[in-house]
Design a protein around this motif. Structure first.
Motif, mmCIF file in Angstrom:
data_model
loop_
_atom_site.group_PDB
_atom_site.id
_atom_site.type_symbol
_atom_site.label_atom_id
_atom_site.label_comp_id
_atom_site.label_asym_id
_atom_site.label_seq_id
_atom_site.Cartn_x
_atom_site.Cartn_y
_atom_site.Cartn_z
ATOM 1 N N ASP A 130 0.824 -1.209 0.000
ATOM 2 C CA ASP A 130 0.000 0.000 0.000
ATOM 3 C C ASP A 130 0.857 1.258 0.000
ATOM 4 O OD1 ASP A 130 -2.525 -1.146 -0.141
ATOM 5 O OD2 ASP A 130 -2.611 -1.509 2.013
ATOM 6 N N ARG A 131 2.028 1.187 0.621
ATOM 7 C CA ARG A 131 2.909 2.357 0.691
ATOM 8 C C ARG A 131 3.553 2.648 -0.670
ATOM 9 N NH1 ARG A 131 7.034 2.063 5.498
ATOM 10 N NH2 ARG A 131 5.007 1.917 6.517
ATOM 11 N N LEU A 132 4.029 1.608 -1.336
ATOM 12 C CA LEU A 132 4.682 1.804 -2.639
ATOM 13 C C LEU A 132 3.679 1.943 -3.779
ATOM 14 C CD1 LEU A 132 7.675 -0.729 -2.444
ATOM 15 C CD2 LEU A 132 7.723 1.741 -2.095
ATOM 16 N N GLY A 133 2.515 1.331 -3.619
ATOM 17 C CA GLY A 133 1.505 1.376 -4.673
ATOM 18 C C GLY A 133 1.528 0.120 -5.528
ATOM 19 N N TYR A 134 0.352 -0.249 -6.051
ATOM 20 C CA TYR A 134 0.231 -1.477 -6.842
ATOM 21 C C TYR A 134 1.096 -1.439 -8.098
ATOM 22 C CZ TYR A 134 -3.837 -3.063 -4.096
ATOM 23 O OH TYR A 134 -4.665 -3.505 -3.104
ATOM 24 N N ARG A 135 1.127 -0.274 -8.774
ATOM 25 C CA ARG A 135 1.847 -0.205 -10.044
ATOM 26 C C ARG A 135 3.340 -0.468 -9.841
ATOM 27 N NH1 ARG A 135 0.519 2.439 -14.482
ATOM 28 N NH2 ARG A 135 -0.866 3.893 -13.386
ATOM 29 N N ARG A 136 3.959 0.242 -8.917
ATOM 30 C CA ARG A 136 5.395 0.105 -8.711
ATOM 31 C C ARG A 136 5.740 -1.328 -8.292
ATOM 32 N NH1 ARG A 136 7.899 4.590 -4.963
ATOM 33 N NH2 ARG A 136 6.999 5.815 -6.683
ATOM 34 N N CYS A 137 4.925 -1.898 -7.420
ATOM 35 C CA CYS A 137 5.190 -3.270 -6.968
ATOM 36 C C CYS A 137 5.020 -4.277 -8.104
ATOM 37 C CB CYS A 137 4.271 -3.622 -5.803
ATOM 38 S SG CYS A 137 4.654 -2.747 -4.266
ATOM 39 N N ALA A 138 4.049 -4.025 -8.990
ATOM 40 C CA ALA A 138 3.848 -4.931 -10.125
ATOM 41 C C ALA A 138 5.058 -4.908 -11.057
ATOM 42 C CB ALA A 138 2.577 -4.556 -10.882
ATOM 43 N N VAL A 139 5.607 -3.729 -11.297
ATOM 44 C CA VAL A 139 6.795 -3.627 -12.145
ATOM 45 C C VAL A 139 7.974 -4.350 -11.495
ATOM 46 C CG1 VAL A 139 8.487 -2.041 -13.127
ATOM 47 C CG2 VAL A 139 6.047 -1.493 -13.247
ATOM 48 N N ILE A 140 8.182 -4.129 -10.196
ATOM 49 C CA ILE A 140 9.268 -4.801 -9.473
ATOM 50 C C ILE A 140 9.106 -6.313 -9.555
ATOM 51 C CG2 ILE A 140 10.254 -5.204 -7.181
ATOM 52 C CD1 ILE A 140 9.591 -2.268 -6.536
ATOM 53 N N ALA A 141 7.865 -6.792 -9.390
ATOM 54 C CA ALA A 141 7.606 -8.229 -9.422
ATOM 55 C C ALA A 141 8.040 -8.844 -10.745
ATOM 56 C CB ALA A 141 6.115 -8.491 -9.184
ATOM 57 N N HIS A 142 7.687 -8.199 -11.839
ATOM 58 C CA HIS A 142 8.011 -8.759 -13.150
ATOM 59 C C HIS A 142 9.498 -8.674 -13.459
ATOM 60 C CE1 HIS A 142 3.640 -8.488 -13.573
ATOM 61 N NE2 HIS A 142 3.765 -9.416 -14.504
ATOM 62 N N VAL A 143 10.158 -7.627 -12.986
ATOM 63 C CA VAL A 143 11.613 -7.536 -13.162
ATOM 64 C C VAL A 143 12.309 -8.668 -12.412
ATOM 65 C CG1 VAL A 143 13.658 -6.154 -12.621
ATOM 66 C CG2 VAL A 143 11.643 -5.062 -13.627
ATOM 67 N N CYS A 144 11.861 -8.962 -11.196
ATOM 68 C CA CYS A 144 12.441 -10.069 -10.424
ATOM 69 C C CYS A 144 12.232 -11.410 -11.128
ATOM 70 C CB CYS A 144 11.842 -10.114 -9.017
ATOM 71 S SG CYS A 144 12.390 -8.786 -7.928
ATOM 72 N N CYS A 145 11.046 -11.602 -11.707
ATOM 73 C CA CYS A 145 10.782 -12.838 -12.445
ATOM 74 C C CYS A 145 11.750 -12.983 -13.618
ATOM 75 C CB CYS A 145 9.342 -12.852 -12.958
ATOM 76 S SG CYS A 145 8.087 -13.119 -11.698
ATOM 77 N N ALA A 146 11.943 -11.896 -14.355
ATOM 78 C CA ALA A 146 12.836 -11.940 -15.521
ATOM 79 C C ALA A 146 14.274 -12.249 -15.097
ATOM 80 C CB ALA A 146 12.768 -10.623 -16.284
ATOM 81 N N LEU A 147 14.745 -11.591 -14.052
ATOM 82 C CA LEU A 147 16.117 -11.819 -13.589
ATOM 83 C C LEU A 147 16.301 -13.239 -13.057
ATOM 84 C CD1 LEU A 147 16.841 -8.432 -11.758
ATOM 85 C CD2 LEU A 147 17.702 -9.180 -13.987
ATOM 86 N N GLY A 148 15.303 -13.742 -12.335
ATOM 87 C CA GLY A 148 15.409 -15.092 -11.786
ATOM 88 C C GLY A 148 15.415 -16.157 -12.866
ATOM 89 N N LEU A 149 14.566 -15.995 -13.879
ATOM 90 C CA LEU A 149 14.541 -16.970 -14.968
ATOM 91 C C LEU A 149 15.857 -16.970 -15.732
ATOM 92 C CD1 LEU A 149 10.901 -16.386 -16.265
ATOM 93 C CD2 LEU A 149 11.789 -18.481 -15.220
ATOM 94 N N ALA A 150 16.373 -15.787 -16.010
ATOM 95 C CA ALA A 150 17.673 -15.715 -16.678
ATOM 96 C C ALA A 150 18.768 -16.321 -15.794
ATOM 97 C CB ALA A 150 18.007 -14.257 -17.010
ATOM 98 N N GLY A 151 18.665 -16.090 -14.502
ATOM 99 C CA GLY A 151 19.650 -16.643 -13.577
ATOM 100 C C GLY A 151 19.641 -18.151 -13.510
ATOM 101 N N LEU A 152 18.492 -18.763 -13.798
ATOM 102 C CA LEU A 152 18.413 -20.223 -13.797
ATOM 103 C C LEU A 152 19.388 -20.828 -14.794
ATOM 104 C CD1 LEU A 152 16.608 -22.372 -12.336
ATOM 105 C CD2 LEU A 152 15.155 -22.352 -14.359
ATOM 106 N N ALA A 153 19.610 -20.137 -15.885
ATOM 107 C CA ALA A 153 20.548 -20.610 -16.906
ATOM 108 C C ALA A 153 21.978 -20.191 -16.618
ATOM 109 C CB ALA A 153 20.124 -20.085 -18.280
ATOM 110 N N VAL A 154 22.149 -19.034 -15.976
ATOM 111 C CA VAL A 154 23.478 -18.431 -15.860
ATOM 112 C C VAL A 154 24.148 -18.707 -14.517
ATOM 113 C CG1 VAL A 154 24.726 -16.235 -15.859
ATOM 114 C CG2 VAL A 154 22.878 -16.618 -17.505
ATOM 115 N N LEU A 155 23.422 -18.540 -13.422
ATOM 116 C CA LEU A 155 24.040 -18.570 -12.088
ATOM 117 C C LEU A 155 24.683 -19.908 -11.714
ATOM 118 C CD1 LEU A 155 21.523 -16.397 -10.021
ATOM 119 C CD2 LEU A 155 23.762 -15.764 -10.947
ATOM 120 N N PRO A 156 24.101 -21.081 -12.080
ATOM 121 C CA PRO A 156 24.792 -22.332 -11.735
ATOM 122 C C PRO A 156 26.182 -22.451 -12.347
ATOM 123 C CG PRO A 156 22.518 -22.775 -12.314
ATOM 124 C CD PRO A 156 22.785 -21.339 -12.662
ATOM 125 N N GLU A 157 26.396 -21.782 -13.476
ATOM 126 C CA GLU A 157 27.701 -21.823 -14.127
ATOM 127 C C GLU A 157 28.670 -20.792 -13.538
ATOM 128 O OE1 GLU A 157 28.126 -24.225 -16.231
ATOM 129 O OE2 GLU A 157 25.994 -24.770 -16.231
#
Length: 397
Positions: A70-97
Motif C-alpha cells: 500500500d505504501r509503494l503502490g500497486y503499479r510500482r510493486c507490479a513492475v518490481i515483481a516482473h523484473v524479479c521474475c525476468a532476472l530469476g529466470l535468466a539466472g536459472l541458466a546463468v548462475l549455476p555456471e
C-alpha cells in the motif's frame, strides 16, 4: 467512457499476462527436474528443496507485502515483481555456471523469481478486483484461468523446444521465457491501476488475525494450493519415472493435460457463474480431486494414471480463485492485507503439498505413488472446511 473502458481492458490484459508469468516461474523448473538432476548430480531431496524454497520465499514475500504494497503502490510493486521474475529466470541458466557450487546458483535464481511470483500473487487479484467490472467471481475465475493457459504454453513450447534441440540446450529455455515478464513490466508501467480500498480503509493484519472467518479462509487456501501443486509439480517426474513414459509424451499427457483441464474448469465457471453455486461447485470439485488422486496412484495402466492427473486439474480449477471470490464477497473490507495473507496461505499449501509428496516418496524408496496418495489429505480437509463457512462467515446480501 469508451476510452476509460479500453484503458482498463489493457489493465486486465496486463493482469492476465501476469498470471502467465507466474505460470512460467512455477512450472518451468519442474519440467527440468530430471535434467537438472543429471546435469549437476543433485539428489531427489535437493530437487524437492527447490520446490520448497520457491514457495517458501513466495510465502515470506506474501507476509512482508502487507507492510509495503500500500505504501509503494500497486503499479510500482507490479513492475518490481516482473523484473524479479525476468532476472530469476535468466539466472536459472546463468548462475549455476557462475557460482562455485551449481546448486547454490539454482537456489539464488529460484529466490529471485520467487520474489516476483509472490508479489504477482498478492497484487494481480486485487488489481482486477479494483477494476470497474461486473460479476467479480466470474472475472476472478477467468483471470486465474490464464495461469492454466500459461502452464500449457510453458509445457508445450518447452517440450517441443527440448524435443527438437535436445536436452543439452535447456539453458536457452529460461533465457527465452525471461522475455515475457520483462515485456509485462513495461506494460504495467503504463496501464491505469486502482487501489482496492481507500487509503487506510482496509482491515489491518491484526484485525484479520482476530477473525475466525479469516483463519477458516486461510485453511481453505492452504488446502487449495496443496491440492493443485502436489500433482502439477510432480506430474512430469511421475509420468517419466513412475509410469515409464518418455519425457516428451509424459510432459504433454501429464502436466499439460492437467493445466488444460484446470483452465477449462475456470473458464466454464466464469461462463456459467450466474447459474452455478460457487460453494457447491467447490465441494463437488473436492470429491473429484480425491477420486483423481486415487486413480493416478492405483490405476493398473499408465493411460488411466495419466487420466487421473488430468482429472485432478479439472477438479482443482475452481478451488484457488473460488476461495479468493468467497473472501472478497464475505470480507469486503479486507483490502490488500486480506489478499496478501490468503496468498500466503495458498503459497504455504503450494510449498507443503509438493514437499510432502517428495519426502514421502523418498521414504518409500523413490515411489512417487506413495507421496501422491498422502496428498489426498488436502482436498479432504478443504471439503470438511467448506461446511463451516456458513456458520463462521455468513454470506452477505
Amino acid at each position: 467512457m469508451t476510452e476509460t473502458r479500453w484503458n482498463y481492458n489493457r489493465t486486465l490484459y496486463a493482469s492476465y499476462l501476469g498470471y502467465v508469468c507466474q505460470a512460467i516461474v512455477n512450472n518451468l523448473a519442474p519440467l527440468l527436474f530430471l535434467t537438472l538432476q543429471r546435469t549437476y548430480g543433485i539428489s531427489l531431496g535437493q530437487i524437492t528443496l527447490l520446490v520448497t524454497f520457491n514457495f517458501g520465499v513466495q510465502l515470506l514475500v506474501d507476509l512482508a507485502s502487507t507492510l509495503f504494497v500500500d505504501r509503494l503502490g500497486y503499479r510500482r510493486c507490479a513492475v518490481i515483481a516482473h523484473v524479479c521474475c525476468a532476472l530469476g529466470l535468466a539466472g536459472l541458466a546463468v548462475l549455476p555456471e557462475l557460482l562455485p557450487h551449481p546448486y547454490v546458483g539454482l537456489l539464488a535464481a529460484v529466490c529471485l523469481y520467487a520474489v516476483g511470483g509472490g508479489l504477482i500473487e498478492v497484487l494481480i487479484s486485487p488489481i482486477v478486483e479494483a477494476c470497474p467490472t461486473e460479476k467479480k467471481d466470474a472475472a476472478m475465475s477467468l483471470l486465474h484461468s490464464f495461469y492454466c493457459w500459461g502452464c500449457v504454453l510453458v509445457i508445450a513450447l518447452s517440450t517441443a523446444f527440448l524435443a527438437l534441440l535436445g536436452s543439452d540446450s535447456w539453458r536457452m529455455l529460461p533465457l527465452l521465457w525471461a522475455l515475457v515478464p520483462a515485456a509485462n513490466a513495461m506494460l504495467f508501467s503504463r496501464v491505469p491501476v486502482n487501489s482496492l480500498t481507500p487509503e487506510g480503509g482496509g482491515m489491518s493484519v491484526r484485525e484479520l488475525l482476530r477473525s475466525s472467518g479469516f483463519w477458516l479462509l486461510a485453511l481453505l487456501m492452504v488446502c487449495a494450493g496443496a491440492s493443485e501443486l502436489s500433482m502439477s509439480q510432480w506430474a512430469s517426474a511421475f509420468a517419466e519415472k513412475g509410469l515409464g513414459i518418455s519425457k516428451t509424451l509424459g510432459d504433454l499427457a501429464g502436466p499439460c493435460f492437467f493445466a488444460v483441464l484446470m483452465g477449462l474448469a475456470r473458464v466454464l465457471y466464469a461462463a456459467f457463474s450466474d447459474r452455478i453455486s460457487l460453494l457447491g461447485f467447490m465441494r463437488g470439485s473436492c470429491v473429484l480431486c480425491v477420486a483423481s488422486y486415487l486413480l493416478a496412484v492405483f490405476a493398473p495402466h499408465p493411460a488411466l494414471a495419466l487420466l487421473g492427473c488430468g482429472l485432478c486439474g479439472l477438479s482443482v480449477g475452481i478451488l484457488w480463485p473460488g476461495v479468493f471470490s468467497i473472501a472478497a464477497g464475505r470480507m469486503p473490507a479486507g483490502g490488500t492485507a486480506l489478499f496478501a495473507l490468503l496468498a500466503l496461505g495458498g503459497d504455504l499449501g503450494c510449498s507443503s503439498g509438493p514437499t510432502l509428496v517428495g519426502f514421502v516418496s523418498e521414504r518409500a524408496g523413490g515411489v512417487l505413488q506413495a507421496g501422491l496418495l498422502a496428498a489426498i489429505l488436502f482436498p479432504l480437509v478443504l471439503l470438511a472446511g467448506s461446511f463451516w463457512l456458513r456458520r463462521i462467515l455468513p454470506e452477505r446480501h
